[in-house]
Design an enzyme around this catalytic site. Structure first.
Site, PDB file in Angstrom:
ATOM      1  N   ASP A 135     -38.965  57.834  13.836  1.00 42.88           N
ATOM      2  CA  ASP A 135     -39.287  59.143  13.273  1.00 42.88           C
ATOM      3  C   ASP A 135     -40.763  59.217  12.871  1.00 42.88           C
ATOM      4  O   ASP A 135     -41.430  58.190  12.684  1.00 42.88           O
ATOM      5  CB  ASP A 135     -38.380  59.366  12.046  1.00 42.88           C
ATOM      6  CG  ASP A 135     -38.115  60.828  11.761  1.00 42.88           C
ATOM      7  OD1 ASP A 135     -38.803  61.685  12.333  1.00 42.88           O
ATOM      8  OD2 ASP A 135     -37.210  61.113  10.952  1.00 42.88           O
ATOM      9  N   ASP A 145     -34.472  69.321  14.504  1.00 46.13           N
ATOM     10  CA  ASP A 145     -33.597  69.165  13.344  1.00 46.13           C
ATOM     11  C   ASP A 145     -32.626  70.329  13.258  1.00 46.13           C
ATOM     12  O   ASP A 145     -31.757  70.341  12.389  1.00 46.13           O
ATOM     13  CB  ASP A 145     -34.430  69.125  12.059  1.00 46.13           C
ATOM     14  CG  ASP A 145     -34.973  67.738  11.795  1.00 46.13           C
ATOM     15  OD1 ASP A 145     -34.623  66.817  12.546  1.00 46.13           O
ATOM     16  OD2 ASP A 145     -35.758  67.574  10.845  1.00 46.13           O
TER      17      ASP A 145
HETATM   18  C1  DGJ Z   1     -36.405  63.987  10.127  1.00 42.31           C
HETATM   19  C2  DGJ Z   1     -35.483  63.825  11.292  1.00 42.31           C
HETATM   20  O1  DGJ Z   1     -35.752  64.761  12.269  1.00 42.31           O
HETATM   21  C3  DGJ Z   1     -34.046  63.881  10.799  1.00 42.31           C
HETATM   22  O2  DGJ Z   1     -33.167  63.836  11.871  1.00 42.31           O
HETATM   23  C4  DGJ Z   1     -33.833  62.739   9.853  1.00 42.31           C
HETATM   24  O3  DGJ Z   1     -33.962  61.537  10.541  1.00 42.31           O
HETATM   25  C5  DGJ Z   1     -34.818  62.827   8.717  1.00 42.31           C
HETATM   26  N1  DGJ Z   1     -36.178  62.921   9.196  1.00 42.31           N
HETATM   27  C6  DGJ Z   1     -34.707  61.642   7.818  1.00 42.31           C
HETATM   28  O4  DGJ Z   1     -35.665  61.620   6.860  1.00 42.31           O
END
Ligand code: DGJ
Length: 780
Positions: free
Chosen positions: A472, A540
């Site tokens: 991430d 997301d």
């Molecule tokens: C952002 C990501 O896109 C989410 O899926 C998740 O992993 C969060 N970060 C966790 O902090």
């Protein structure tokens, strides 16, 4: 295939030709990029200049104005006033350059770069044309690589300083292409967090249009992919061109329609805050740009990109390799979990057919919310007393693979790492840095930071059976300053070079780990990341209606095999929209299927439905992940269709999504794509069922007793009963299916029968298509 005859270069792919020649002046004139041509006398397509136009500046006596020519890489300050691919301060202090032909070489392979990712391929061929400045010993190599089967040509440049002084490079594009046509529609993917990659199309008739990012990454604002389509071009007809870049940092694509109607397109690293002092003897490598064209519409153009990504970009070991169905705990738990909770989620997931359990953010340091812990990859023993190893072993023992989340490029001020090495964070000395999600970015231009990340991640990966990593990156870069570079104009690009070194090392050391890149969802969905990590978390936003726009947009450049897509709980956490379970699955099935919800909150019937979804997906997985993906032009705002067709055209799946229910709607016709006209197929709706709550008071028409909406009986009934969707079956030849099936009537506001298609708002259906021959071979 690449040939050269009398200084005319022909680059040939399966269906396209790219042709240019060396002019008597030594500049390169583009003659053709489009449908495949045979070798012949190309004088008919030379640009003929007889007189300089009024105010034009002539390169030499006679009638040669560089401004009026379709050039391969224009020289700066010599009378071409269009946007320039290269701007640098030369040893004489001027910005004037004049690169002309000095030689060329044809090589039977792709040439990997040392510092940047490069596309690969056994059938690739490379042409290197060396240009030399007329005054100073500075050379520019134009590198073209042909990927025959994918119908893709890549371009990049390599600049070498042979002088004894520093050259200051302010702008260096990887490719510049001049096309003869007055106007194009330009398609770009734009958006922001939870609304990434929305496709926008506008006509561009005059002046310059720029698609770029300045956040430090390829960004969720503007994806690096850009399409130019002749007006009137549709998904299945007409001429279009596509460009993309194997790069994850600030990108820049500019399209200029010049005063004489030549369209110049260029792409490369964004000149925003860029300045690269090129030392004597040093070489600058620009990232690889991707070009493709089709005369058969935008779907066909996308297929070129998809083939290219699947066979020449993602790590070869993952090419064509089916990806597991996963369950990720993030939307279900956020930071609030412990081993017991995780194990019970995993146990439930296993029962439903999930193959991989992914533990997301919150497993290390003091990371109980997003204010602390980033940088410290020591497991939090309060949450996971047996450590990662203990948890992974238990999950493996259930018959599931185990996957883990990292955010290695970041640090919280509240972390052991920051307390020990505050200098690792990017910030300008003396200024208070702006923060994003309470975090700072680590300075990946510094070698010690790269090494720290490599050792932290590799220690964890070596400590437990980890089959998958979600990598991430949750903020844009600000306050950019790096101790590692002699000039701050180098900082953005040096960050990306550092990142690539880290990714190369970790993915090479752990070749069996499946890496999925993520950046607050699709904030870094680009070909550079895909060179190391074969898939990306697309957004997301897990609301399927939003996903149609996001996945549909991404599909212009990236195949379904690259898009993480999860079924989540409704109402959705990003939109508060309520959507049916079957639609959530139908949207996710056109990507890499995963689930991201608390399975314990589902009733028995919903669990049954999910278990059927997973088993259906597994038996169609190859098709869904690697099939030919088609978009539709019709009714894009209220109806979205996606279709995938197997390579041998024997099988296909069509997804038919309705956004809002129209009162007394007209009849729907489904036009199938990509099938063989003379092949006999069976078409059938995939069985799915609907929550009876969706029917409200209408239930009284179909149940013998009157039920109160929202009442106890109904609330309990929905736990044990779901209403099956109508099923349609047809047998027909590909030509008929292509002209359109008139599918069953939708609910018209009155009357109901088993044949009625009850879609409602956000309803959807899947249809499978299989050739009769396959059915007879028992392959159902
Ligand atoms: C952002 C990501 O896109 C989410 O899926 C998740 O992993 C969060 N970060 C966790 O902090």
């Amino acid at each position: 295939m690449i040939t050269e005859k009398n200084k005319v270069f022909m680059l040939t792919t399966r269906e396209t030709s790219y042709i240019f020649r060396v002019l008597p002046s030594g500049h390169l004139e583009n003659l053709h990029y489009g449908d495949r041509l045979r070798e012949q006398d190309f004088r008919a397509i030379h640009m003929k200049q007889n007189a300089g136009a009024g105010s034009s500046v002539l390169y030499r006596d006679g009638a040669m104005s560089l401004d009026l020519l379709p050039l391969e890489y224009a020289p700066n300050g010599k009378g071409d006033y269009r946007i320039m691919p290269l701007e640098m301060e030369m040893p004489d202090g001027s910005f004037v350059t004049d690169f002309v032909y000095a030689g060329h070489e044809i090589i039977e392979e792709a040439l990997p770069m040392e510092t940047l990712p490069t596309a690969y391929g056994e059938d690739a061929m490379t042409l290197i044309v060396t240009l030399r400045d007329k005054l100073f010993p500075v050379t520019l190599k134009l590198i073209y690589t042909v990927f025959y089967d994918a119908d893709v040509i890549t371009r990049r440049v390599l600049l070498k300083n042979g002088t004894d002084q520093i050259l200051k490079v302010r702008k260096i594009m990887s490719a510049s292409l001049d096309l003869l046509s007055e106007s194009y529609d330009v398609i770009t993917l734009d958006g922001g967090w939870i609304r990434e990659a929305h496709a926008h199309r506008r006509n561009h008739a005059y002046g310059t249009l720029v698609n770029e990012s300045s956040t430090g990454s390829s960004s969720n604002r503007h994806n690096p992919g850009v399409i130019l389509a002749r007006p009137g071009t549709t998904e299945d007809h007409g001429r279009c061109y596509g460009v993309n870049l194997l790069y994850s940092g600030n990108h820049h694509t500019a399209v200029e329609v010049s005063s004489h109607g030549i369209v110049r397109v260029m792409t490369g690293i964004s000149p925003h805050n860029f300045l690269w002092p090129l030392a004597p003897g040093a070489v600058f490598e620009a990232p690889e740009a991707v070009l493709t064209t089709s005369g058969k519409g935008v779907n066909d153009l996308s297929h070129h990109f998809h083939d290219f990504v699947n066979h020449h970009v993602i790590p070869e070991r993952w090419s064509g390799k089916e990806r597991p169905v996963l369950l990720n705990n993030w939307e279900a738990t956020f930071f609030d979990f412990n081993e017991r909770k995780i194990l019970s989620m995993a146990r439930e997931a296993k029962k439903l057919g999930v193959e991989l359990f992914v533990l997301d953010d919150g497993w290390f340091g003091e990371r109980n919310d997003d204010t602390a812990g980033l940088g410290d990859y020591e497991v939090n023993r309060k949450k996971l007393p047996g450590g990662i190893r203990g948890l992974a072993d238990k999950i493996n023992a259930m018959g599931l693979y185990f996957g883990l989340w990292f955010e290695p490029e970041m640090v919280n001020e509240d972390s052991a790492l920051f307390r020990k090495h505050p200098e690792y964070a990017i910030r300008v000395p003396g200024r208070k840095p702006s923060k994003g999600r309470n975090q700072l970015v680590l300075d990946l231009a510094r070698e010690e930071v790269q090494n720290y990340i490599i050792s932290q991640v590799e220690t964890v990966l070596a400590s437990a059976p980890i089959a998958y990593v979600k990598w991430d990156m949750n903020r844009h870069i600000s306050d950019l300053y790096s101790e590692a570079v002699p000039h701050q104009g180098m900082a953005f690009h040096s960050y990306i070079l550092g990142l690539y070194r880290v990714l190369r090392k970790i993915t090479e050391d752990f070749p069996d780990v499946l890496f999925e890149s993520c950046s607050s969802g699709g904030n870094r969905f680009d070909l550079g990341m895909l060179c190391y990590m074969p898939q990306t978390w697309a957004s997301d936003n897990t609301d399927p209606i939003e996903r149609l726009k996001i996945q549909g947009g991404l599909s212009y450049f990236y195949p379904p095999s690259t898009m993480g897509a999860h079924v989540s709980q409704s109402p959705h956490q990003q939109t508060l929209r309520r959507t049916p379970l079957e639609t959530r699955f139908h949207a996710a099935t056109f990507g890499l299927l995963g689930y991201e919800l608390d399975l314990q909150h589902l009733n028995l019937k919903e669990k049954e439905e999910i278990s059927q979804q997973i088993s259906w997906y597994k038996s169609h997985r190859k098709l869904m992940q690697f099939g030919r993906f088609y978009r539709y032009d019709e009714e894009k705002d209220n109806r979205v269709n996606f279709m995938v067709v197997s390579e041998d055209q024997e099988k296909a799946v069509l997804g038919n999504f309705q956004i809002l229910q129209k009162p007394s709607p007209s009849f729907d016709v489904l036009r199938l794509k990509g099938l063989l006209k003379e092949r006999l197929y069976q078409v059938e709706t995939v069985k799915a069922s609907m929550d009876i709550e969706a029917y409200g008071e209408l239930l009284k028409h179909i149940t013998p007793v009157k039920l109160k909406p929202g009442g106890l009986i109904l609330r309990n009934a929905r736990k044990i009963y779901r209403l099956p969707h109508n099923v349609e079956r047809y047998e027909a030849y590909g030509d008929l299916l292509q002209s359109g099936i008139r599918i069953s009537q939708q609910f018209m506001g009155t009357g109901y029968s088993k044949e009625t298609r009850m879609l409602g708002d956000f309803g959807s259906q899947l249809m499978t298509v299989i050739s009769k021959e396959e059915v007879e071979n028992g392959d159902r």
